[in-house]
Design a protein around this motif. Structure first.
Motif, short mmCIF file in Angstrom:
data_model
loop_
_atom_site.label_atom_id
_atom_site.label_comp_id
_atom_site.label_asym_id
_atom_site.label_seq_id
_atom_site.Cartn_x
_atom_site.Cartn_y
_atom_site.Cartn_z
N MET A 1 0.84 -1.19 0.00
CA MET A 1 0.00 0.00 0.00
C MET A 1 0.89 1.25 0.00
N HIS A 2 0.52 2.25 -0.83
CA HIS A 2 1.28 3.51 -0.82
C HIS A 2 1.10 4.19 0.54
N PRO A 3 2.16 4.79 1.05
CA PRO A 3 2.02 5.41 2.38
C PRO A 3 1.28 6.74 2.35
N ILE A 4 0.86 7.15 3.51
CA ILE A 4 0.41 8.54 3.70
C ILE A 4 1.65 9.34 4.08
N HIS A 5 1.84 10.48 3.44
CA HIS A 5 2.97 11.35 3.81
C HIS A 5 2.43 12.44 4.73
N VAL A 6 2.99 12.50 5.91
CA VAL A 6 2.60 13.56 6.85
C VAL A 6 3.75 14.56 6.91
N ILE A 7 3.46 15.81 6.61
CA ILE A 7 4.52 16.83 6.64
C ILE A 7 4.37 17.65 7.91
N GLY A 8 5.40 17.60 8.75
CA GLY A 8 5.39 18.33 10.02
C GLY A 8 5.21 17.38 11.19
N GLY A 9 6.22 17.31 12.04
CA GLY A 9 6.16 16.41 13.20
C GLY A 9 5.90 17.17 14.48
N GLY A 10 4.92 18.08 14.44
CA GLY A 10 4.51 18.80 15.65
C GLY A 10 3.39 18.05 16.36
N LEU A 11 2.52 18.80 17.03
CA LEU A 11 1.41 18.16 17.76
C LEU A 11 0.48 17.45 16.79
N ALA A 12 0.08 18.14 15.73
CA ALA A 12 -0.91 17.57 14.79
C ALA A 12 -0.30 16.46 13.95
N GLY A 13 0.91 16.69 13.43
CA GLY A 13 1.52 15.71 12.54
C GLY A 13 1.84 14.41 13.27
N SER A 14 2.35 14.51 14.50
CA SER A 14 2.67 13.29 15.27
C SER A 14 1.39 12.50 15.53
N GLU A 15 0.33 13.23 15.91
CA GLU A 15 -0.95 12.55 16.20
C GLU A 15 -1.53 11.93 14.93
#
Ligand SMILES: Cc1cc2nc3c(=O)[nH]c(=O)nc-3n(C[C@H](O)[C@H](O)[C@H](O)COP(=O)(O)OP(=O)(O)OC[C@H]3O[C@@H](n4cnc5c(N)ncnc54)[C@H](O)[C@@H]3O)c2cc1C
Length: 484
Positions: A1-15
């Motif tokens: 499965m292709h991954p989801i790319h999350v940009i930004g490892g702050g509060l929202a991105g980590s969650e």
């Protein structure tokens, strides 16, 4: 499965990364620190708290952010789990040891078998090959990405400063003093010629108000923020300092209005409040963006006739803050209408605060995961705190014809975002409730309804999004449950 790319490892991105991975979908999390720092972050840790160490009230029975904590716990939030594990004493608030907290989030995220962390800035639009992207780069999004998003969304759709006017709960305005009328009875698009709340001021009251504004304590801009004043968006205290008549010729001009309670008396100045949400429960004070300290705002704005007992859903402010005009640009699932592979989360969507940012990350991660797994899902009902927040971002705010480009402003979660409820008149023992008791009873009723409705959502159509547990057991649950 292709991954989801999350940009930004702050509060929202980590969650978001955590939630999507827990649903069984691989995630690549991109964080630019430490190669490129923001003006506020000091470490290279994920989920760094850039200022206070408080997640605010943990009282779920009478405080909306406490309700949000409760819902996030029920939805397996890694941010709230780490906060609970690293609490420090703070009375009724949930405050944390900041290093212990962010290290705990980072450890959990990095040890998840479905999450890969890539350190490095995404300095423009994500590559076309990334089919599912969550942009959670926060109020200090790096310039390269911010400019790319701004050119994709069009002029004025991405703001770099907020300019927040205070918002008042409608039911705390004294309508024996204030009245409803639009200037010159001008009809809005909905045919309403009485859209504004108007508060009249005599000359003495106006002079005292201007004196109070000039003498009040103000907050300073941080060094990195500069001084972002521009025409049409000056703080009211700066307008007051520029001349005693400035406000009376600006946001407080008394023209085109007749006091319904005293038609023969011409007010010296008028403060107007404009409906802020579709529910009609909140009104913002027009043109009152401000850098006054919070305590001063409460004291001074209650000098306005009709607002003596005002309860504020939000106080004013002006900050460096990159955020989208989300109600116009995002669909109900936080996807950019113009390019639905791009989903947004966190403060960049126009929520405000650590907890709210993480909550929007939570729902974005789940929505992206469900989409990747080919499952149609419902979003939480607007009677829940998380649903109310989502609703505010994606459509609950209303923009009036004369509101200007900055009508949508960031917002903490608060009970004004919830659909109204029939206010309890008596307590459990049948005793009649008085003023302040009624307010508390109303909050308890809103909290109880939120709790029941989240449970209903968990049990019903939203369940495929709401399973707790680990990545191993999550994915099958998506398949077997009813889809909507
Ligand atoms: C100075 C300041 C003080 C604040 N104080 C408080 C407070 O006391 N209490 C409170 O509740 N809220 C506060 N806020 C508001 C807000 O709650 C926080 O900013 C919160 O961290 C927002 O969460 P987020 O996940 O949206 O963004 P962030 O937590 O900022 O996370 C965004 C992440 O994206 C990374 N990033 C940015 N651009 C890129 C890119 N192009 N490529 C890769 N990575 C990128 C950043 O390095 C960062 O790690 C404050 C905001 C600011 C700016």
């Amino acid at each position: 499965m292709h991954p989801i790319h999350v940009i930004g490892g702050g509060l929202a991105g980590s969650e978001a990364a955590w939630q999507a991975a827990e649903a069984g979908v691989p995630v690549v999390l991109h964080e630019m620190r430490p190669a490129r720092m923001t003006a506020a972050h000091r470490t290279n840790h994920l989920a760094e708290l850039v200022c206070s160490n408080s997640f605010r009230s943990d009282d779920a029975s009478t405080n909306a952010v406490g309700v949000l904590h409760r819902e996030m716990r029920a939805l397996g939030s890694i941010v709230i789990k780490a906060a609970d594990a690293h609490q420090v004493p703070a009375g009724g608030a949930l405050a944390v040891d900041r290093d212990g907290f962010s290290q705990a989030v980072e450890k959990a995220v990095l040890s998840h078998p479905l999450i890969t962390l890539e350190r490095g800035e995404i300095a423009g639009l994500p590559p076309e090959a990334w089919e599912s992207v969550i942009i959670a780069t926060g109020p200090l999004t790096s310039p390269g990405l911010a400019e790319a998003v701004a050119s994709l969304t069009g002029e004025g759709a991405l703001a770099f400063f907020d300019a927040i006017a205070p918002i008042v709960h409608r039911d705390s305005i004294d309508m024996d003093v204030a009245w409803m009328q639009s200037r010159y009875d001008k009809e809005g698009p909905g045919g309403d010629a009485a859209a504004y709340v108007n508060c009249p001021m005599s000359r003495d009251r106006y002079e005292a108000f201007v004196d109070a504004l000039i003498a009040a304590e103000k907050t300073e801009f941080r060094e990195f923020e500069g001084t972002p004043y521009f025409d049409g968006c000056l703080p009211i205290e700066v307008m007051a300092e520029r001349g005693r008549e400035t406000l009376r010729h600006g946001p407080m001009k008394p023209v085109g209005l007749t006091n319904a309670h005293a038609p023969a008396v011409k007010p010296y100045a008028v403060v107007q409040l404009r409906q802020d949400n579709a529910l009609g429960t909140m009104f913002n004070i027009v043109g009152f963006q401000t850098k006054l300290k919070y305590g001063e705002q409460g004291r001074i704005f209650r000098m306005i006739p009709g607002l003596e007992n005002a309860e504020f859903a939000r106080l004013g402010g002006i900050h460096r803050n990159t955020y989208l005009n989300s109600p116009r640009l995002l669909d109900t699932r936080l996807r950019l209408k113009a390019q639905p592979r791009l989903r947004f989360a966190g403060q960049i969507t126009g929520c405000e605060g650590y907890v709210e940012s993480a909550a929007v990350g939570l729902i974005a991660g789940r929505l992206a995961a469900a989409e990747r797994l080919g499952i149609a899902v419902t979003t939480p009902p607007p009677t829940t705190a998380i649903g109310a927040l989502l609703n505010h971002i994606t459509g609950g705010h209303i923009e009036s014809i004369d509101a200007g480009p900055r009508s949508f402003q960031p917002m903490n979660v608060n009970f004004g975002l919830f659909p109204p409820i029939v206010e309890p008149r008596v307590d459990d023992a049948g005793k009649r409730l008085r003023g302040p008791e009624r307010g508390v009873a109303r909050k308890r009723a809103l909290s109880a309804r939120a709790e029941a409705d989240l449970a209903g959502w968990l049990d019903g159509a939203g369940r495929e999004l709401t399973m707790g547990g680990t990545h191993g057991s999550f994915a099958p649950a998506f398949r077997i449950l009813r889809t909507v």
